[in-house]
Write an enzyme that holds these catalytic residues in place. Sequence first.
Site, PDB file in Angstrom:
ATOM      1  N   ASN A 108      22.048  31.666  27.950  1.00 49.81           N
ATOM      2  CA  ASN A 108      22.394  30.591  28.885  1.00 49.81           C
ATOM      3  C   ASN A 108      21.237  29.596  28.931  1.00 49.81           C
ATOM      4  O   ASN A 108      20.150  29.923  29.394  1.00 49.81           O
ATOM      5  CB  ASN A 108      22.634  31.216  30.268  1.00 49.81           C
ATOM      6  CG  ASN A 108      22.912  30.189  31.355  1.00 49.81           C
ATOM      7  OD1 ASN A 108      22.730  28.987  31.173  1.00 49.81           O
ATOM      8  ND2 ASN A 108      23.350  30.659  32.512  1.00 49.81           N
TER       9      ASN A 108
ATOM     10  N   CYS B  77      22.914  23.994  36.013  1.00 54.35           N
ATOM     11  CA  CYS B  77      23.741  24.189  34.808  1.00 54.35           C
ATOM     12  C   CYS B  77      24.917  23.215  34.734  1.00 54.35           C
ATOM     13  O   CYS B  77      25.537  23.068  33.686  1.00 54.35           O
ATOM     14  CB  CYS B  77      24.253  25.623  34.748  1.00 54.35           C
ATOM     15  SG  CYS B  77      22.924  26.825  34.775  1.00 54.35           S
TER      16      CYS B  77
ATOM     17  N   HIS C 238      30.499  26.226  30.342  1.00 53.31           N
ATOM     18  CA  HIS C 238      29.077  26.539  30.428  1.00 53.31           C
ATOM     19  C   HIS C 238      28.875  27.994  30.008  1.00 53.31           C
ATOM     20  O   HIS C 238      29.608  28.885  30.454  1.00 53.31           O
ATOM     21  CB  HIS C 238      28.594  26.311  31.865  1.00 53.31           C
ATOM     22  CG  HIS C 238      27.239  26.883  32.111  1.00 53.31           C
ATOM     23  ND1 HIS C 238      26.176  26.616  31.268  1.00 53.31           N
ATOM     24  CD2 HIS C 238      26.769  27.718  33.069  1.00 53.31           C
ATOM     25  CE1 HIS C 238      25.120  27.271  31.717  1.00 53.31           C
ATOM     26  NE2 HIS C 238      25.451  27.948  32.793  1.00 53.31           N
TER      27      HIS C 238
END
Length: 335
Positions: A292, A121, A262
């Site tokens: 996500n 990520c 994020h």
Amino acid sequence: MTMPPEGHGTRILGTGSATPEKVLSNQDLEQILDTSDEWIRQRTGIRTRRVVDQSTGAGTISLACDALENAVANTGIDPLEIDLIICATCTQEMTCPSAACRAQARVGAFNAAAFDLAAACSGYVYGINIADTLIRQGRHKTIAVIGADAMSTVMDYSERSVSILFGDAAGAAIITRDENPERGCIYQNLGADGRGWECLYMPRREIDVPESDKETPIRLGCLRMNGREVFKFAVKKFLSVIETTLQEANISIDDVSQLICHQSNLRIIESARERLGLEKDRVYVNIDRVGNSSSGSIGLCLDELNQAGRIREGEIVLMVAFGGGMTWASSLWRV
Ligand code: COA
């Protein structure tokens, strides 16, 4: 690392993104998992995510290609001016060739070198930091950075604590040389602690499953996560990375017009926002709509903000990510 003021700077010429049409809602997940819309919203802030239609062959490569194509269209750049393409991803359909090479072919950027970058990520922020550094060094002039992940292709939809979180998306930015050395990335931080790898991993072989995870059934090729450990790590890390970044760059949080975190869990983002004392409109959130999307997350946020006219020349934007590895990264920009 603070950037030297001499020489030239960089600027984000433009952005693009791609999200699949298909929506996977909490109500859809209620049909296949022992979960509820209320539990998911309270613990994560997520209502829906987007997922690729795998029956059509869609996946990371198509998302990466679409996002770059969109960025090229939005900037109007001649693709032959792009001299490097970096694609951050952890869900390649093929590790050879890279997704970056496929995107190069799609947009006709035949003067560009191309490679993929694996930092889970944190990948997109790793990518833009590397791009800024290479341009400042004079090695490259115009670099396309893509973050693309089709997380639905690595989900075990019988595992309720992981599959509720993730969705598919890609974001792309075209970064180019700017004559003003004060413009571009003014501070960047890349970090990793491989000792935490067992918190988030995607095993392809039984033998790679760590002792700590051997008791539960494993679906090879799917993401495994120790949610509680990741949560604790993320809450602490987000704040410390943001504070260090601002301190080292000698910038006050009051000067930051947008904090782009994020999109891992709304509670993690809100905890950072509250501790920093920031108003809601200065911390971008789209996790409620898209979940996500790992490497796709920050690039998608940046593009949504940009298309909404909320990335204004001269303003300060801070991007912060953490992810599997464990990895983390920050990138402070005068855009
Ligand atoms: N629906 C209903 N119940 C669920 C559930 C779901 N989807 N997932 C887990 N539960 C249950 C658990 O089984 C547990 O039940 P028990 O108390 O009877 O054992 C209970 O809810 C609490 O589980 P826990 O894992 O402690 O929940 P949590 O509050 O930590 O929330 C996450 C779980 C995954 C939402 C949270 O840990 C998280 O977001 N972690 C960070 C993940 C992340 O950011 N990953 C991306 C990194 S880039």
